[in-house]
Structures are given as C-alpha cells and as structure tokens.
Design a protein around this motif. Structure first.
Motif, mmCIF file in Angstrom:
data_model
loop_
_atom_site.group_PDB
_atom_site.id
_atom_site.type_symbol
_atom_site.label_atom_id
_atom_site.label_comp_id
_atom_site.label_asym_id
_atom_site.label_seq_id
_atom_site.Cartn_x
_atom_site.Cartn_y
_atom_site.Cartn_z
ATOM 1 N N ASN A 1 -7.450 6.070 -8.237
ATOM 2 C CA ASN A 1 -7.169 6.560 -6.885
ATOM 3 C C ASN A 1 -5.975 5.848 -6.265
ATOM 4 O OD1 ASN A 1 -9.249 8.402 -7.000
ATOM 5 N ND2 ASN A 1 -10.730 7.081 -5.959
ATOM 6 N N GLU A 2 -5.908 4.529 -6.455
ATOM 7 C CA GLU A 2 -4.773 3.780 -5.908
ATOM 8 C C GLU A 2 -3.480 4.181 -6.618
ATOM 9 O OE1 GLU A 2 -3.241 -0.798 -4.997
ATOM 10 O OE2 GLU A 2 -5.303 -0.437 -5.703
ATOM 11 N N LYS B 1 1.658 9.864 -4.845
ATOM 12 C CA LYS B 1 1.648 10.837 -3.748
ATOM 13 C C LYS B 1 2.536 10.350 -2.604
ATOM 14 C CE LYS B 1 -1.372 13.578 -0.751
ATOM 15 N NZ LYS B 1 -0.496 13.421 0.424
ATOM 16 N N ASN C 1 0.837 -1.204 0.000
ATOM 17 C CA ASN C 1 0.000 0.000 0.000
ATOM 18 C C ASN C 1 0.873 1.256 0.000
ATOM 19 O OD1 ASN C 1 0.925 0.338 2.632
ATOM 20 N ND2 ASN C 1 -0.970 -0.364 3.577
ATOM 21 N N ALA C 2 0.239 2.404 0.220
ATOM 22 C CA ALA C 2 0.968 3.671 0.160
ATOM 23 C C ALA C 2 2.112 3.736 1.166
ATOM 24 C CB ALA C 2 0.001 4.834 0.378
ATOM 25 N N ASP D 1 -2.447 7.500 -5.251
ATOM 26 C CA ASP D 1 -1.932 7.374 -3.887
ATOM 27 C C ASP D 1 -0.492 6.876 -3.889
ATOM 28 O OD1 ASP D 1 -4.110 8.332 -2.511
ATOM 29 O OD2 ASP D 1 -4.920 6.362 -1.978
#
Length: 289
Positions: free
Chosen positions: A131-132, A138, A89-90, A135
């Motif tokens: 969106n993923e 980012k 994940n992020a 992210d």
C-alpha cells in the motif's frame, strides 16, 4: 521540444537506448558529447561525487535536486533524476517529483525501498508494504497535474519477496500511470525475460558491472525486450581507476602523459572554445576604446 517530450519520442522508437549514468555536470556533458540520447543521474555515483559517501540515504533532497539542476543546466538532452524513496510520505513524493521537473529533468525515479534506501546491488535491502509503495507511485503520477515529467517506477521486491512479487508491484505501478518500469536486480536471463514478457510498456535494465544482474550485450538486452539499459557505475568506476593510476604516477614520479587527455581536447570538452566563440560577439566595446 521539451525534455519530457524528447524522452517520450525516444521511448516510442523500437530500439534499446543505452544510457550511461552521470554523477555531475561534466560527466553528463561528456555523455551528451559522445552522442548518447539520454542519461540518468546515478544516486550511487552522485553521492560518492558530491559528499564522498556511500549511497545509503545520506544525501538530502535539497542536495540531490541541486545536483540534478547543475546537470540539466549543462546539457540539452533528457536527464532522469534519482528521487529515491521520495524523501518521506506521499506528500513528500509529490514535492520531490515537482522539484525534479522544475530543475529540468525529463523523468524521475521513485522506488519502494524502506528509507534510508540502499544501492540495489548491495545487501540488506528492504521494501515497504504494497500500500505504501502504491501510494508513492500514485503521488508521483498525481504530481504531473502541475509539472510535466515522466515517472520511472522502481521495485526492489525481488531481493526480499521474490520475482513474482516484484512483477506484481511493477504491474500495479503501470496501472497507476508510471511511464517506465524498473524491476531491480533480476538474477538470471530467464528472470529478465520474464520481467519483459509479463509487464507492459517500456522497461529498464540496470547493468552494474560485477552486480547481480547478468551483463548482457546490447543486442541481447534488446531482444529480451528492454527499452533502456542503464549503466550506473561505468563512468565513475572508469574515472576512479584513472585517477588512482594518475595519483600513483605522481607519487612515484613516473610517466603520466599516456594516461591523460590532451590539454586542448580537455579545454574543448569543458567548453572553453565555445565560450570564446560566443563571447567574441561582445568585444566591440573593447575595440572602441
């Protein structure tokens, strides 16, 4: 000058930077010896070299970072590391980016494929939702708060959703702070030109001999607007071809000398002569005895 700043300086020049991709410390060292300004640790080639397996997400984060560390330790020019999907994940992306920065990489690539990823020029690629994907970039950019490293943001959306979606994603990556944009596998010269015309900042072309993207001359790539031309498999394909021929010669007991690098040059390129020159400064103690 730090490696990230060396890469920033290269990108400020109005020229195409031809970037042979490495797979280990020796191949990276040879790229530097031949005067190229930077290299990329190809995930495809590194997976083949380190674990003898295809680039299908089989190498772990720890193995990839260790390979990058060896490459950075052996060279003194900008190395771009392949961070794949960020390995989670992020928060994993943040750790991945920091890890590549701390082993000495000038930049790290983060992409929007579904994990486990695939080589960009092989079938079956899928990308995560917008969106993923955003992210991930980012998080990668946020990781620079503590570690200086450039972010190479890659999208593989062309294969699944078309060029328009790929360009839209890359534009958002730039808005989020990515330093270099990489739209993988445009299929025509017109698509390559559209990528460069519609996206800001430095763009990278990925030239796989026999792959989906046109294999243009350096002048053509520069005129289209690319800042970097990556050649991810050129050295590995050449090395594998040469090794196969040498093995056939050994098996068949035929002449192999014409296909071999001279032993003196081989030793010099690996670093024996440099080692002997440097170590000679510490031989006073031997003479004293």
């Amino acid at each position: 000058m730090t490696q990230p700043n060396k890469l920033r300086a290269l990108l400020r020049t109005d020229r195409l930077h031809v970037m042979p991709c490495c797979f280990d410390a020796l191949s990276a060292k040879m790229i530097e010896q031949e005067g190229f300004g930077l290299t990329f640790m190809s995930g495809f080639a590194a997976s083949a070299s380190r674990i003898g397996a295809p680039d299908l997400g089989l190498m772990s984060y720890g193995e990839v970072v260790d390979q990058a560390r060896n490459i950075c330790d052996a060279t003194n020019f900008p190395v771009i590391g392949d961070g794949d999907t960020g390995y989670g994940n992020a928060m994993n992306v943040r750790r991945t980016v920091s890890g590549f920065a701390r082993v000495g990489c000038a930049a790290v690539m983060i992409e929007d494929q579904v994990a486990p990823k695939r080589c960009g020029h092989t079938p079956g690629k899928e990308v995560v939702g917008r969106n993923e994907a955003f992210d991930r970039i980012k998080a990668a950019v946020d990781a620079r708060e503590n570690d200086d490293i450039l972010i190479l943001a890659r999208t593989d959306a062309r294969h699944q959703h078309g060029l328009g979606e790929a360009i839209d994603r890359a534009a958002k990556f730039a808005e989020l702070g990515a330093d270099i944009l990489f739209v993988e596998a445009p299929k025509t010269v017109a698509e390559m030109r559209q990528v460069c015309d519609e996206l800001p900042g430095p763009k990278m072309a990925n030239i796989v001999e026999g792959g989906e993207t046109p294999d243009l001359t350096h002048e053509e790539l520069r005129d289209i607007g690319y800042a970097i031309a990556a050649y991810p498999l050129t050295l590995m394909a050449a090395a594998m071809q040469a090794m196969t021929k040498a093995l056939h010669a050994l098996r068949d007991d035929t002449a192999r000398s014409p296909m071999l690098m001279d032993f003196m040059e081989l030793r010099d390129r690996i670093g024996f002569n440099e080692y002997y020159t440097t170590s000679s400064a510490y031989e006073t103690s031997k003479r004293d005895h």
